[in-house]
Design a protein around this motif. Sequence first.
Motif, PDB file in Angstrom:
ATOM      1  N   ALA A 168     -10.192 -32.525-102.961  1.00  0.00           N
ATOM      2  CA  ALA A 168     -11.897 -32.818-104.153  1.00  0.00           C
ATOM      3  C   ALA A 168     -13.035 -32.803-103.574  1.00  0.00           C
ATOM      4  O   ALA A 168     -14.672 -32.271-103.594  1.00  0.00           O
ATOM      5  CB  ALA A 168     -11.617 -33.708-104.471  1.00  0.00           C
ATOM      6  N   ARG A 169     -13.146 -32.531-102.166  1.00  0.00           N
ATOM      7  CA  ARG A 169     -14.445 -32.656-100.928  1.00  0.00           C
ATOM      8  C   ARG A 169     -15.211 -30.753-101.030  1.00  0.00           C
ATOM      9  O   ARG A 169     -14.511 -30.055-101.447  1.00  0.00           O
ATOM     10  CB  ARG A 169     -14.069 -32.215 -99.552  1.00  0.00           C
ATOM     11  CG  ARG A 169     -13.684 -33.686 -99.445  1.00  0.00           C
ATOM     12  CD  ARG A 169     -13.615 -33.964 -97.932  1.00  0.00           C
ATOM     13  NE  ARG A 169     -13.027 -35.491 -97.828  1.00  0.00           N
ATOM     14  CZ  ARG A 169     -11.931 -35.325 -96.526  1.00  0.00           C
ATOM     15  NH1 ARG A 169     -11.588 -34.606 -96.049  1.00  0.00           N
ATOM     16  NH2 ARG A 169     -11.114 -36.799 -96.669  1.00  0.00           N
ATOM     17  N   PRO A 170     -16.685 -30.806-101.711  1.00  0.00           N
ATOM     18  CA  PRO A 170     -17.541 -29.928-101.715  1.00  0.00           C
ATOM     19  C   PRO A 170     -16.641 -29.019-100.317  1.00  0.00           C
ATOM     20  O   PRO A 170     -16.927 -27.430-100.489  1.00  0.00           O
ATOM     21  CB  PRO A 170     -18.449 -30.011-101.900  1.00  0.00           C
ATOM     22  CG  PRO A 170     -18.701 -31.553-101.245  1.00  0.00           C
ATOM     23  CD  PRO A 170     -17.113 -32.086-102.065  1.00  0.00           C
ATOM     24  N   ASP A 171     -16.781 -29.399 -99.400  1.00  0.00           N
ATOM     25  CA  ASP A 171     -16.549 -28.015 -98.258  1.00  0.00           C
ATOM     26  C   ASP A 171     -15.249 -28.058 -97.958  1.00  0.00           C
ATOM     27  O   ASP A 171     -15.289 -27.503 -97.023  1.00  0.00           O
ATOM     28  CB  ASP A 171     -18.030 -28.899 -97.148  1.00  0.00           C
ATOM     29  CG  ASP A 171     -17.075 -29.758 -97.084  1.00  0.00           C
ATOM     30  OD1 ASP A 171     -15.860 -30.905 -97.612  1.00  0.00           O
ATOM     31  OD2 ASP A 171     -17.776 -30.805 -95.852  1.00  0.00           O
ATOM     32  N   HIS A 172     -14.463 -27.806 -98.699  1.00  0.00           N
ATOM     33  CA  HIS A 172     -13.381 -28.217 -97.960  1.00  0.00           C
ATOM     34  C   HIS A 172     -12.671 -26.649 -98.022  1.00  0.00           C
ATOM     35  O   HIS A 172     -13.465 -25.474 -98.287  1.00  0.00           O
ATOM     36  CB  HIS A 172     -12.121 -28.614 -98.944  1.00  0.00           C
ATOM     37  CG  HIS A 172     -12.250 -28.289-100.471  1.00  0.00           C
ATOM     38  ND1 HIS A 172     -12.534 -27.979-101.557  1.00  0.00           N
ATOM     39  CD2 HIS A 172     -11.265 -27.294-100.509  1.00  0.00           C
ATOM     40  CE1 HIS A 172     -12.112 -27.593-102.160  1.00  0.00           C
ATOM     41  NE2 HIS A 172     -11.235 -26.574-102.054  1.00  0.00           N
ATOM     42  N   ASP A 173     -12.215 -26.317 -96.542  1.00  0.00           N
ATOM     43  CA  ASP A 173     -11.526 -24.562 -96.789  1.00  0.00           C
ATOM     44  C   ASP A 173     -10.556 -24.379 -97.850  1.00  0.00           C
ATOM     45  O   ASP A 173      -9.215 -25.194 -97.600  1.00  0.00           O
ATOM     46  CB  ASP A 173     -10.327 -25.623 -95.035  1.00  0.00           C
ATOM     47  CG  ASP A 173      -9.920 -23.575 -94.530  1.00  0.00           C
ATOM     48  OD1 ASP A 173      -9.749 -23.247 -95.762  1.00  0.00           O
ATOM     49  OD2 ASP A 173     -10.185 -23.314 -93.550  1.00  0.00           O
ATOM     50  N   ALA A 174     -10.284 -23.542 -98.332  1.00  0.00           N
ATOM     51  CA  ALA A 174      -9.806 -23.415 -99.193  1.00  0.00           C
ATOM     52  C   ALA A 174      -8.324 -22.997 -99.442  1.00  0.00           C
ATOM     53  O   ALA A 174      -7.481 -23.392-100.507  1.00  0.00           O
ATOM     54  CB  ALA A 174     -10.053 -22.434-100.714  1.00  0.00           C
ATOM     55  N   GLU A 191     -14.164 -26.708 -89.384  1.00  0.00           N
ATOM     56  CA  GLU A 191     -12.739 -27.161 -90.990  1.00  0.00           C
ATOM     57  C   GLU A 191     -11.088 -27.421 -90.554  1.00  0.00           C
ATOM     58  O   GLU A 191     -10.464 -28.102 -91.324  1.00  0.00           O
ATOM     59  CB  GLU A 191     -13.133 -26.696 -92.104  1.00  0.00           C
ATOM     60  CG  GLU A 191     -14.436 -26.474 -92.980  1.00  0.00           C
ATOM     61  CD  GLU A 191     -15.448 -25.712 -92.091  1.00  0.00           C
ATOM     62  OE1 GLU A 191     -14.740 -24.526 -91.962  1.00  0.00           O
ATOM     63  OE2 GLU A 191     -17.143 -25.784 -91.558  1.00  0.00           O
ATOM     64  N   SER A 192     -10.878 -26.275 -90.505  1.00  0.00           N
ATOM     65  CA  SER A 192      -9.180 -26.112 -89.971  1.00  0.00           C
ATOM     66  C   SER A 192      -8.667 -27.184 -89.488  1.00  0.00           C
ATOM     67  O   SER A 192      -8.184 -27.874 -89.865  1.00  0.00           O
ATOM     68  CB  SER A 192      -8.509 -24.511 -90.261  1.00  0.00           C
ATOM     69  OG  SER A 192      -7.826 -25.065 -89.331  1.00  0.00           O
ATOM     70  N   VAL A 193      -9.112 -27.259 -87.950  1.00  0.00           N
ATOM     71  CA  VAL A 193      -9.557 -28.536 -87.217  1.00  0.00           C
ATOM     72  C   VAL A 193      -9.315 -30.142 -87.543  1.00  0.00           C
ATOM     73  O   VAL A 193      -8.264 -30.495 -87.519  1.00  0.00           O
ATOM     74  CB  VAL A 193     -10.201 -28.615 -85.607  1.00  0.00           C
ATOM     75  CG1 VAL A 193      -9.469 -28.875 -84.870  1.00  0.00           C
ATOM     76  CG2 VAL A 193      -9.037 -27.208 -84.915  1.00  0.00           C
ATOM     77  N   ALA A 194     -10.634 -29.788 -88.514  1.00  0.00           N
ATOM     78  CA  ALA A 194     -10.888 -31.415 -88.782  1.00  0.00           C
ATOM     79  C   ALA A 194      -9.695 -32.038 -89.408  1.00  0.00           C
ATOM     80  O   ALA A 194      -9.225 -33.032 -89.695  1.00  0.00           O
ATOM     81  CB  ALA A 194     -12.345 -31.228 -89.718  1.00  0.00           C
ATOM     82  N   MET A 195      -9.613 -31.355 -90.085  1.00  0.00           N
ATOM     83  CA  MET A 195      -7.978 -31.358 -91.758  1.00  0.00           C
ATOM     84  C   MET A 195      -6.855 -31.094 -91.114  1.00  0.00           C
ATOM     85  O   MET A 195      -6.086 -32.257 -91.283  1.00  0.00           O
ATOM     86  CB  MET A 195      -7.958 -29.774 -92.447  1.00  0.00           C
ATOM     87  CG  MET A 195      -6.760 -30.177 -93.716  1.00  0.00           C
ATOM     88  SD  MET A 195      -6.943 -28.318 -94.990  1.00  0.00           S
ATOM     89  CE  MET A 195      -6.141 -29.198 -95.744  1.00  0.00           C
ATOM     90  N   ALA A 196      -6.449 -30.603 -90.443  1.00  0.00           N
ATOM     91  CA  ALA A 196      -5.159 -30.645 -89.566  1.00  0.00           C
ATOM     92  C   ALA A 196      -5.003 -32.251 -88.648  1.00  0.00           C
ATOM     93  O   ALA A 196      -4.027 -33.086 -88.286  1.00  0.00           O
ATOM     94  CB  ALA A 196      -4.880 -29.502 -87.746  1.00  0.00           C
ATOM     95  N   ARG A 197      -6.344 -32.195 -87.553  1.00  0.00           N
ATOM     96  CA  ARG A 197      -6.039 -33.661 -87.209  1.00  0.00           C
ATOM     97  C   ARG A 197      -6.358 -34.854 -88.136  1.00  0.00           C
ATOM     98  O   ARG A 197      -5.429 -35.961 -88.251  1.00  0.00           O
ATOM     99  CB  ARG A 197      -7.939 -33.733 -86.521  1.00  0.00           C
ATOM    100  CG  ARG A 197      -8.070 -33.515 -85.283  1.00  0.00           C
ATOM    101  CD  ARG A 197      -9.127 -33.449 -84.383  1.00  0.00           C
ATOM    102  NE  ARG A 197      -9.618 -32.883 -83.275  1.00  0.00           N
ATOM    103  CZ  ARG A 197     -10.400 -32.643 -82.370  1.00  0.00           C
ATOM    104  NH1 ARG A 197     -11.350 -32.633 -82.715  1.00  0.00           N
ATOM    105  NH2 ARG A 197      -9.898 -32.054 -81.277  1.00  0.00           N
ATOM    106  N   GLU A 198      -6.679 -35.125 -89.522  1.00  0.00           N
ATOM    107  CA  GLU A 198      -6.672 -35.724 -90.517  1.00  0.00           C
ATOM    108  C   GLU A 198      -5.606 -36.173 -90.851  1.00  0.00           C
ATOM    109  O   GLU A 198      -4.804 -36.817 -90.958  1.00  0.00           O
ATOM    110  CB  GLU A 198      -7.824 -35.606 -91.754  1.00  0.00           C
ATOM    111  CG  GLU A 198      -8.145 -36.661 -92.608  1.00  0.00           C
ATOM    112  CD  GLU A 198      -9.139 -36.866 -93.847  1.00  0.00           C
ATOM    113  OE1 GLU A 198      -9.850 -35.341 -92.935  1.00  0.00           O
ATOM    114  OE2 GLU A 198      -9.044 -36.867 -95.131  1.00  0.00           O
ATOM    115  N   LEU A 199      -4.440 -35.042 -91.265  1.00  0.00           N
ATOM    116  CA  LEU A 199      -4.076 -34.832 -91.947  1.00  0.00           C
ATOM    117  C   LEU A 199      -2.542 -35.501 -90.933  1.00  0.00           C
ATOM    118  O   LEU A 199      -1.652 -35.925 -91.095  1.00  0.00           O
ATOM    119  CB  LEU A 199      -3.244 -34.072 -92.763  1.00  0.00           C
ATOM    120  CG  LEU A 199      -4.048 -33.256 -93.751  1.00  0.00           C
ATOM    121  CD1 LEU A 199      -3.723 -32.366 -94.406  1.00  0.00           C
ATOM    122  CD2 LEU A 199      -4.061 -34.205 -94.997  1.00  0.00           C
ATOM    123  N   GLY A 200      -2.039 -34.955 -89.650  1.00  0.00           N
ATOM    124  CA  GLY A 200      -2.227 -34.929 -88.292  1.00  0.00           C
ATOM    125  C   GLY A 200      -1.449 -37.110 -88.184  1.00  0.00           C
ATOM    126  O   GLY A 200      -0.943 -37.476 -87.956  1.00  0.00           O
TER     127      GLY A 200
END
Length: 271
Positions: free
Chosen positions: A21-27, A116-125
């Motif tokens: 839902a975030r505008p800057d997400h890595d689709a 973005e990829s790493v931020a997402m990986a950390r958040e979900l990790g």
Amino acid sequence: MESDVASVATRLDASVAAIAARPDHDAYAVEMWKYALAYHRGEEDPESVPPAASEACDAIPYIPPPAISPGDEPDETTAILDVGCLGGYGLYDIALRRRRANRDLPVLRGIDASGESVAMARELGETWGIGADLAFEQVSIENLDHAPGSYDLVIARLLLPYVEMETALAKMARVLKPGGKLLVQLHAPAYYRRQFVRNLARPVTAFYYLRPIMAGMLYGTTGRQSKRPWFSETALSVDTATRHAKRHGFHEIWRGGFDVKPLALLCKGSD
Ligand SMILES: C[S@@+](CC[C@H](N)C(=O)[O-])C[C@H]1O[C@@H](n2cnc3c(N)ncnc32)[C@H](O)[C@@H]1O
């Protein structure tokens, strides 16, 4: 343990939806996470059958079972590096298979050039990696400086077509232990040829797919990659990749996957 696995999956569903839902997400990363979560739901539900690997997507299992001989699966003593980890969904797949078997996890490291990829990986990790020796780092393979011989398995799925091959192979060889394995997946020339033909009615798109074919021919015949950004993507056959990997001490021990996106497992010969 099963209920832990289920509650982690439920929380991951919510977190991935929030990221989407975030505008800057890595689709692309969101898409792969959704696929991984749906795949595992399918595997866990005795009533359903997980999707068969197809040319369109064979991302899970991230370590395809035919690549690893029985008894040689990653265990808690294995250190794994995923290069181009795209939100960490592949390491999640590896960890979940161990968790389901009630086993401790390998050491898991993911790197990606994309913040973005790493931020997402950390958040979900933070949800799925509790208790695991897990870390993600924003670093390009060209700048990887992890200690020599620190990994048993390096995974580079759909990475090599986008990087400077000799540097990437040298970096991965350096961080692998003697006898360590390198799992690669490539975009073969057939992948780009097919996209080129499909897009003949759209010349700009067709040309986009022609460039990696030309870059791949240059690399296959001369061993050189163009430094021009236009030719930064390279079509790679397993034969070409393994021929170059040989110079870095690798030999091929398995190949599989689809013609357009072949997989290969290479072994770093003992020093
Ligand atoms: C096509 S995706 C593949 C992702 C994942 N390995 C998979 O199989 O689904 C390529 C990934 O490599 C990352 N990448 C591209 N160039 C890179 C580099 N030089 N070093 C590290 N990662 C890179 C991208 O940001 C992206 O996450």
